[in-house]
Design a protein around this motif. Sequence first.
Motif, mmCIF file in Angstrom:
data_model
loop_
_atom_site.group_PDB
_atom_site.id
_atom_site.type_symbol
_atom_site.label_atom_id
_atom_site.label_comp_id
_atom_site.label_asym_id
_atom_site.label_seq_id
_atom_site.Cartn_x
_atom_site.Cartn_y
_atom_site.Cartn_z
ATOM 1 N N UNK A 102 -10.268 3.380 21.945
ATOM 2 C CA UNK A 102 -9.966 3.022 21.217
ATOM 3 C C UNK A 102 -9.594 3.311 19.837
ATOM 4 N N UNK A 103 -8.242 3.049 20.110
ATOM 5 C CA UNK A 103 -7.237 3.951 19.319
ATOM 6 C C UNK A 103 -5.590 3.379 19.067
ATOM 7 N N UNK A 104 -4.740 3.744 18.308
ATOM 8 C CA UNK A 104 -3.604 3.633 18.283
ATOM 9 C C UNK A 104 -2.216 4.989 19.275
ATOM 10 N N UNK A 105 -2.838 6.246 18.999
ATOM 11 C CA UNK A 105 -2.236 6.542 19.779
ATOM 12 C C UNK A 105 -3.089 7.765 20.558
ATOM 13 N N UNK A 106 -2.931 7.924 21.933
ATOM 14 C CA UNK A 106 -4.528 9.014 22.431
ATOM 15 C C UNK A 106 -3.787 9.889 22.871
ATOM 16 N N UNK A 107 -4.372 11.113 22.464
ATOM 17 C CA UNK A 107 -3.438 12.569 23.541
ATOM 18 C C UNK A 107 -4.490 12.895 24.408
ATOM 19 N N UNK A 108 -4.413 12.695 26.001
ATOM 20 C CA UNK A 108 -4.692 13.087 27.255
ATOM 21 C C UNK A 108 -4.885 14.020 27.867
ATOM 22 N N UNK A 109 -5.646 14.935 27.562
ATOM 23 C CA UNK A 109 -5.915 16.565 28.713
ATOM 24 C C UNK A 109 -6.441 16.405 30.070
ATOM 25 N N UNK A 110 -5.373 15.446 30.267
ATOM 26 C CA UNK A 110 -5.840 15.536 32.332
ATOM 27 C C UNK A 110 -6.338 16.461 33.101
ATOM 28 N N UNK A 111 -7.627 16.770 33.410
ATOM 29 C CA UNK A 111 -8.446 17.778 33.859
ATOM 30 C C UNK A 111 -7.889 18.414 35.848
ATOM 31 N N UNK A 112 -7.234 17.145 36.116
ATOM 32 C CA UNK A 112 -6.608 17.812 36.859
ATOM 33 C C UNK A 112 -4.981 17.228 37.240
ATOM 34 N N UNK A 113 -4.210 17.793 38.478
ATOM 35 C CA UNK A 113 -2.933 16.846 38.511
ATOM 36 C C UNK A 113 -2.944 15.991 39.745
ATOM 37 N N UNK A 114 -1.391 15.293 39.676
ATOM 38 C CA UNK A 114 -2.199 14.841 40.932
ATOM 39 C C UNK A 114 -1.857 13.185 39.858
ATOM 40 N N UNK A 115 -1.594 11.452 40.605
ATOM 41 C CA UNK A 115 -1.597 10.254 40.251
ATOM 42 C C UNK A 115 -2.878 9.935 39.287
ATOM 43 N N UNK A 116 -2.171 9.125 38.258
ATOM 44 C CA UNK A 116 -4.057 8.783 37.175
ATOM 45 C C UNK A 116 -2.821 7.388 36.343
ATOM 46 N N UNK A 117 -4.278 6.669 37.609
ATOM 47 C CA UNK A 117 -3.817 5.241 36.665
ATOM 48 C C UNK A 117 -4.279 4.920 35.376
ATOM 49 N N UNK A 118 -4.291 3.612 35.037
ATOM 50 C CA UNK A 118 -4.076 3.310 33.437
ATOM 51 C C UNK A 118 -3.558 2.241 32.588
ATOM 52 N N UNK A 119 -4.510 1.714 31.978
ATOM 53 C CA UNK A 119 -3.394 0.115 31.592
ATOM 54 C C UNK A 119 -4.018 0.538 29.804
ATOM 55 N N UNK A 120 -3.092 -0.375 29.249
ATOM 56 C CA UNK A 120 -3.522 -0.116 27.362
ATOM 57 C C UNK A 120 -3.551 -2.052 27.166
ATOM 58 N N UNK A 121 -4.611 -1.653 26.219
ATOM 59 C CA UNK A 121 -5.175 -3.011 26.411
ATOM 60 C C UNK A 121 -4.102 -3.835 24.520
#
Length: 104
Positions: A59-78
């Motif tokens: 819940x914020x404006x600009x997240x820094x995402x640190x992915x735990x694994x490679x591959x495809x990751x789906x998401x959404x911004x609301x």
Amino acid sequence: MSGNSSSQIKQWGRSTQENYEILLCNSTQLQMSNGSYQQQFINNTVWEYENGGIMETYNGWHPLIDFKEGGLHNGRFILNPGTNCSDTVQFQVNVVPPISLTSA
């Protein structure tokens, strides 16, 4: 992102919904950027994305995402979820982590 990492963004959409494909190479970290305007009308922002087999929420404006694994990751911004003035963007991140070269 640091080193020789790179990302590419492709956009596709129909009607009023926008969708993004993000290719993240040589890194597992992605700094998302909220480009929303008319911020005075935005009361809440929610980022939801798959990470390591679970859904994470920011819940914020600009997240820094640190992915735990490679591959495809789906998401959404609301924006303004649960209101008449809500808007959603879908995204998919293809993470290609750094390659480790080891000598035999």
